[in-house]
Design a protein around this motif. Structure first.
Motif: not given
Lengths: 248, 225
Positions: A47-54, A56-57, B124-131
């Motif tokens: 999941s961390t890898l996936l979230r790095c792709c945009n 978010l991490e 936090a998921g609300q902000l993440e989804a929006a961003r």
């Protein structure tokens, strides 16, 4: 545009949360129209890898190119980049104070600056594609989990992204609701959408994925076609994970 | 004390007939003050809470210091500073403006803390989804997080607004001709306490609907749990 250019090209991605290192230099290339499936035990870093792709991490090290543009470079307008990368979350994350239509139309209006009536027409079209035209005015708490996740997929596809990242899209669903979400993903796949999916739906992976990556302890242990990974497994760790999830 | 004296001192209709234009003028000034200060204080407070949520360390350090400072200062002290201090510093502000500045800063500190608690109640998921759809952080706060946050803390916001409206009577001390001040002026004219009773009745009529709203909001929040 060069047809061979990968949509996502992540090189040597490392990620630490404080003292905890979760990714130890991972490469991920995703070709146009490819469906890449990432499997692995929890805590493996998928999941961390996936979230790095945009972003978010923010990766601790490594570079990520989206359609040839380096998004990990300084001064990149991340909001511009994210418009082209859809994301679907495990817990749906629909906005509870907006209707399904409002959820889908928000970014069209505020990010793409499309006028309201036109944005709502596009949002209706996206909801139609996930089979929820009739639920456009419903609020998230009036929808089942499967319907909520399909609205979330509509929210992603309405932006016409180059790729959609799915972070365990069916893990929070009751078993009888999983099918409807997978069906929508299958149709997206058929329409040529590029997708990266983190999931435990092995049957879906076997049937729909072009490539399966097995991750463990922050590294990609093994990858190949579903046939190769599931039926001609090379690594013990992969084998033991597969036997655990299939319950044998 | 016989009834006639009480009636003369506290319920003197002749006095009311004589001074009611003053009271109405004061009431109007209080309304103007509230209509200006409630939205300004709330907007500034929501802005402070939003910037705080961006988690920029030195900015937050500064914000917390400011908010602590203005929550520690009695509103009357702040009021005297702005009304008598701003002109000394060369700012030619009318009394209304100076009072507005004091109440806006003071109430923003309180509104800000309430909105901050509201923001922290949103997953936090609300902000993440929006961003993830490309919304910027201000846009994501404005359209996704704040509407939910404000709803979650609606009773606290209403309660704070109630306190704020009541606190505007402090401005009578610095001679702003608001309701209480005009009541005191009227009292001086008629030599009895009836205008002050009238002032209390006007405050009651003005605030009672808000009190009702508050208890309805509180019941709704309790029911939602």
């Amino acid at each position: 545009m060069n047809r061979q250019q990968p949509i996502v090209d992540a090189q040597n991605i490392e990620k630490s949360f404080g003292d905890l290192k979760v990714l130890f230099g991972v490469d991920l290339q995703v070709a146009p129209q490819e469906l890449v499936f990432i499997i692995g035990p929890s805590g493996s870093g998928k999941s961390t890898l996936l979230r790095c792709c945009n972003l978010l991490e923010q990766p601790t090290a490594g570079t990520i190119h989206i359609m040839g543009e380096e998004i990990t470079a300084k001064g990149v307008d991340i909001n511009q980049v994210r418009q082209r990368i859809g994301m679907v979350f495990q817990s749906f994350n629909l906005y509870p104070h907006m209707s399904a239509l409002g959820n889908v139309a928000l970014a069209l209006r505020k990010v793409k600056k499309i006028p309201r009536t036109e944005a709502e027409a596009l949002a209706h079209e996206a909801l139609r594609r996930v089979g929820l035209s009739h639920k456009a005015s419903s609020f998230p708490n009036e929808l089942s989990g499967g319907q909520q996740q399909r609205v979330a997929i509509a929210r992603a596809i309405a932006m016409e992204p180059e790729v959609i990242l799915f972070d365990e899209p069916t893990s929070a669903l009751d078993p009888e609701l999983v099918g409807s979400v997978l069906e929508v993903m299958r149709e997206l796949r058929a329409s040529g959408m590029t997708m990266v999916v983190v999931s435990h739906e092995m049957r879906f992976a076997a049937e729909a994925a072009d490539r399966v990556l097995f991750m463990d302890q922050g590294l990609i242990v093994e990858q190949g076609t579903p046939e190769q990974v599931f039926n001609n497994t090379q690594h013990d760790r992969t084998r033991s994970f597969l036997s655990r999830v299939s319950g044998n | 004390m016989d009834w006639e004296v009480i009636r003369f001192s506290f319920f003197n209709l002749d006095s009311i007939a004589q001074v009611y234009p003053l009271l109405l003028k004061g009431w109007w000034m209080t309304i103007k003050l509230c209509v200006a200060v409630v939205p300004l204080g709330f907007a500034l407070g929501a802005m402070i809470a939003t910037v705080h949520s961006f988690k920029i360390r030195w900015v937050n350090w500064l914000l917390i210091a400011l908010v602590d400072f203005f929550r520690s200062i009695p509103p009357l002290v702040l009021l005297i500073y702005t009304v008598y201090g701003l002109p000394l510093l060369g700012f030619d502000v009318p009394a209304f403006g100076a009072v507005l500045v004091a109440f806006t800063i003071n109430s923003a500190a309180y509104y800000g803390e309430i909105v901050r608690a509201g923001i922290e109640s949103i997953p936090a998921g609300q902000l993440e989804a929006a961003r993830s759809t490309g919304l910027g952080r201000w846009q994501a706060m404005m359209h996704v997080v704040l509407p939910q946050a404000v709803r979650n803390v609606a009773p606290d916001l209403t309660s704070n607004t109630l306190e704020l409206i009541k606190a505007t009577s402090i401005a009578s001390v610095v001679a702003l001709p608001e309701l209480l001040r005009m009541g005191r002026v009227a009292q001086g004219l008629v030599y009895n306490a009836t205008p002050l009773i009238a002032v209390a009745v006007i405050y009651l009529l003005m605030l009672w609907p808000l009190v009702r709203l508050l208890s309805r909001l509180e019941r709704r929040v309790l029911a939602a749990r």
